[in-house]
Enzyme design. Structure first.
Site, PDB file in Angstrom:
ATOM      1  N   ASP A  76       1.353  -1.331   0.606  1.00  0.00           N
ATOM      2  CA  ASP A  76      -0.161  -0.215   0.243  1.00  0.00           C
ATOM      3  C   ASP A  76       0.677   1.204  -0.175  1.00  0.00           C
ATOM      4  O   ASP A  76       0.980   2.035   0.827  1.00  0.00           O
ATOM      5  CB  ASP A  76      -0.917  -0.061   0.992  1.00  0.00           C
ATOM      6  CG  ASP A  76      -0.291   0.374   2.891  1.00  0.00           C
ATOM      7  OD1 ASP A  76      -1.193   0.240   3.420  1.00  0.00           O
ATOM      8  OD2 ASP A  76       1.116  -0.975   2.683  1.00  0.00           O
TER       9      ASP A  76
ATOM     10  N   ASP B 182       6.594   0.715   1.815  1.00  0.00           N
ATOM     11  CA  ASP B 182       6.559  -0.211   0.978  1.00  0.00           C
ATOM     12  C   ASP B 182       7.281   0.387  -0.499  1.00  0.00           C
ATOM     13  O   ASP B 182       7.627   0.014  -0.904  1.00  0.00           O
ATOM     14  CB  ASP B 182       5.289   0.311   0.389  1.00  0.00           C
ATOM     15  CG  ASP B 182       4.008  -0.140   1.483  1.00  0.00           C
ATOM     16  OD1 ASP B 182       3.644   0.416   2.299  1.00  0.00           O
ATOM     17  OD2 ASP B 182       3.276  -1.081   1.624  1.00  0.00           O
TER      18      ASP B 182
ATOM     19  N   ASN C 180      -2.179   2.717   2.834  1.00  0.00           N
ATOM     20  CA  ASN C 180      -1.728   4.452   3.291  1.00  0.00           C
ATOM     21  C   ASN C 180      -2.728   5.160   2.852  1.00  0.00           C
ATOM     22  O   ASN C 180      -2.868   6.401   3.072  1.00  0.00           O
ATOM     23  CB  ASN C 180      -0.077   4.369   3.057  1.00  0.00           C
ATOM     24  CG  ASN C 180       0.456   3.374   4.122  1.00  0.00           C
ATOM     25  OD1 ASN C 180       0.484   3.746   5.580  1.00  0.00           O
ATOM     26  ND2 ASN C 180       1.843   2.401   3.636  1.00  0.00           N
TER      27      ASN C 180
ATOM     28  N   THR D 279       2.790  -6.074   2.407  1.00  0.00           N
ATOM     29  CA  THR D 279       3.266  -4.461   3.637  1.00  0.00           C
ATOM     30  C   THR D 279       2.278  -3.621   3.634  1.00  0.00           C
ATOM     31  O   THR D 279       2.327  -2.706   3.909  1.00  0.00           O
ATOM     32  CB  THR D 279       4.284  -3.931   2.615  1.00  0.00           C
ATOM     33  OG1 THR D 279       4.015  -3.594   2.005  1.00  0.00           O
ATOM     34  CG2 THR D 279       5.464  -4.579   2.453  1.00  0.00           C
TER      35      THR D 279
ATOM     36  N   PHE E 248      -1.380  -0.647  12.745  1.00  0.00           N
ATOM     37  CA  PHE E 248      -1.711  -0.427  11.421  1.00  0.00           C
ATOM     38  C   PHE E 248      -2.516  -1.352  10.310  1.00  0.00           C
ATOM     39  O   PHE E 248      -3.437  -1.610  10.737  1.00  0.00           O
ATOM     40  CB  PHE E 248      -0.451   1.374  10.068  1.00  0.00           C
ATOM     41  CG  PHE E 248      -1.666   1.666   9.445  1.00  0.00           C
ATOM     42  CD1 PHE E 248      -1.551   1.075   7.809  1.00  0.00           C
ATOM     43  CD2 PHE E 248      -2.943   2.508   9.518  1.00  0.00           C
ATOM     44  CE1 PHE E 248      -1.896   1.670   7.189  1.00  0.00           C
ATOM     45  CE2 PHE E 248      -3.836   3.255   8.635  1.00  0.00           C
ATOM     46  CZ  PHE E 248      -3.629   2.951   7.730  1.00  0.00           C
ATOM     47  N   ASN E 249      -1.433  -1.438   9.745  1.00  0.00           N
ATOM     48  CA  ASN E 249      -1.756  -3.298   8.717  1.00  0.00           C
ATOM     49  C   ASN E 249      -3.431  -3.745   9.128  1.00  0.00           C
ATOM     50  O   ASN E 249      -3.922  -4.255   8.682  1.00  0.00           O
ATOM     51  CB  ASN E 249      -0.719  -3.320   7.651  1.00  0.00           C
ATOM     52  CG  ASN E 249       0.041  -2.714   7.590  1.00  0.00           C
ATOM     53  OD1 ASN E 249      -0.215  -1.425   6.719  1.00  0.00           O
ATOM     54  ND2 ASN E 249       1.221  -2.986   7.381  1.00  0.00           N
TER      55      ASN E 249
ATOM     56  N   HIS F  13       9.781  -0.044   8.061  1.00  0.00           N
ATOM     57  CA  HIS F  13       8.457  -1.274   8.021  1.00  0.00           C
ATOM     58  C   HIS F  13       8.810  -2.382   7.111  1.00  0.00           C
ATOM     59  O   HIS F  13       9.373  -3.668   7.966  1.00  0.00           O
ATOM     60  CB  HIS F  13       7.662  -0.541   8.079  1.00  0.00           C
ATOM     61  CG  HIS F  13       6.904  -0.114   9.464  1.00  0.00           C
ATOM     62  ND1 HIS F  13       7.192  -0.356  11.031  1.00  0.00           N
ATOM     63  CD2 HIS F  13       6.449   1.457   9.282  1.00  0.00           C
ATOM     64  CE1 HIS F  13       6.732   0.993  11.790  1.00  0.00           C
ATOM     65  NE2 HIS F  13       6.476   2.297  11.100  1.00  0.00           N
ATOM     66  N   ASP F  14       8.379  -1.970   6.062  1.00  0.00           N
ATOM     67  CA  ASP F  14       8.259  -3.206   4.992  1.00  0.00           C
ATOM     68  C   ASP F  14       9.438  -2.869   4.482  1.00  0.00           C
ATOM     69  O   ASP F  14       9.625  -4.504   4.285  1.00  0.00           O
ATOM     70  CB  ASP F  14       6.864  -1.948   4.170  1.00  0.00           C
ATOM     71  CG  ASP F  14       6.641  -1.804   4.360  1.00  0.00           C
ATOM     72  OD1 ASP F  14       5.068  -0.801   3.882  1.00  0.00           O
ATOM     73  OD2 ASP F  14       5.702  -2.577   4.922  1.00  0.00           O
TER      74      ASP F  14
END
Ligand code: RIB
Ligand code: CA
Length: 314
Positions: free
Chosen positions: A16, A21, A45, A130, A171-172, A243-244
């Site tokens: 996203d 990402d 996102n 992700t 969040f995800n 993160h991703d």
């Protein structure tokens, strides 16, 4: 995931974009260890059209010849929550990336997922997710046979402790807890690269400057992080949690992230706890384990991998 050195690991990426990402896509497409068979996008996102547009922009800048398809515009049951506070209105604020003209209606994510996972019976694919897990859940329910083609699903999401969007949820998972529950209950081998890992997968300001000087793609990565760092600096972070890219790095080099087996259940009902990835490391949890849970990352080696791969892209 280990394969003979000369062979690449076949991967499918659901994302996203999103700044991190975008950097994850750079790492995946620049890595000699991965064969990216397809990219699908999901609302998270940004809205569905926005993350789809962003993925196409990033892949175009990378010169990547990879099929891209558009997935869900909203979670399975809930209203969509996006993250403009982190990623801006465009979900990829900061550097201007050239528009990529649409050539007709976007390909459907479910079709691309089906084609990649059922198109070659001899191939087992690592699915890297992700963003929110809406597309992954839909595919697992609508095309159960894809499970036989999956080596593993590596998820950037969740946390064994506090969340980052609510005190309970990352969040995800927060965006689509019902989808996450379907994925965690699917029986497919899973790795959860959650905040326990990604809040340590930090790129510090001096390392951003190294990226800026590492060529065209490095400069783009640095400019993306210039915007992305605004949110995290305000939250007291000394570095940018990518993160991703940590999830992708784990697939490239399994020695970077320390994992431990556990039972992970996704809370879908709690008024204040919905989206929590309840992680049970007890002997009973180990007995019923459904997931390898990421706990730590070798930050320096992660950043070195990111830097070396992006520099190699020119
Ligand atoms: O919580 C971090 C995750 O949410 C990352 O995947 C980021 O891109 C957002 O999607
Ligand atoms: Ca993401």
């Amino acid at each position: 995931m280990t394969t003979p050195d000369d062979s690449k690991i076949p991967v499918l990426i659901d994302c996203d974009p999103g700044h991190d990402d975008a950097i994850a896509l750079m790492l995946a497409l620049g890595s000699r260890r991965l064969d990216v068979l397809g990219v699908t996008t999901v609302a998270g996102n940004g809205t569905g059209p926005v993350t789809y547009r962003n993925a196409r922009k990033v892949l175009s800048v990378l010169g990547a010849n990879v099929p891209v398809a558009k997935g869900a515009d909203r979670p399975l049951l809930r209203k969509l929550v996006t993250a403009p506070s982190v990623h801006g209105k465009s979900a990829l604020d900061g550097p201007e990336l050239p528009e990529v003209p649409e050539t007709g209606a976007p390909a459907e994510a479910l079709d691309l997922i089906t084609e990649v996972l059922l198109g070659n019976p001899d191939r087992r694919v690592v699915w890297i997710a992700t963003g929110p897990l809406t597309n992954v859940a839909i595919a697992l329910v609508a095309r159960p046979r894809i499970k036989n083609a999956l080596e593993r699903i590596v998820i950037m999401g969740g946390s064994t402790g506090a969340g980052n969007w609510t005190p309970s949820a990352e969040f995800n998972i927060h965006v689509d807890p019902e989808a996450a529950k379907i994925v965690f209950d699917s029986g497919v081998p899973l790795t959860m690269i959650g905040l326990d890992v990604t809040h340590k997968a930090l790129v510090y300001p001096d390392e951003v400057e190294r990226l800026r000087a590492a060529g065209r793609i490095g400069k783009l990565a640095a400019e993306l992080l210039d915007f992305y760092s605004i949110f995290y600096r305000k939250r007291g972070f000394r570095g940018n949690p990518i993160h991703d890219a940590a999830a992708v790095a784990h697939v490239i080099d399994g020695s970077l992230v320390t994992t431990r087996r556990a039972r992970v259940e996704v809370e879908t009902h709690g008024e204040f706890t919905s989206g929590r990835t309840v992680t049970d490391f007890s002997p009973e949890g180990l007995e019923a384990a459904n997931c390898d849970v990421g706990l730590d990352i070798d930050r320096e080696r992660f950043v070195e991998l990111l830097y070396a791969t992006i520099r190699s892209m020119g």
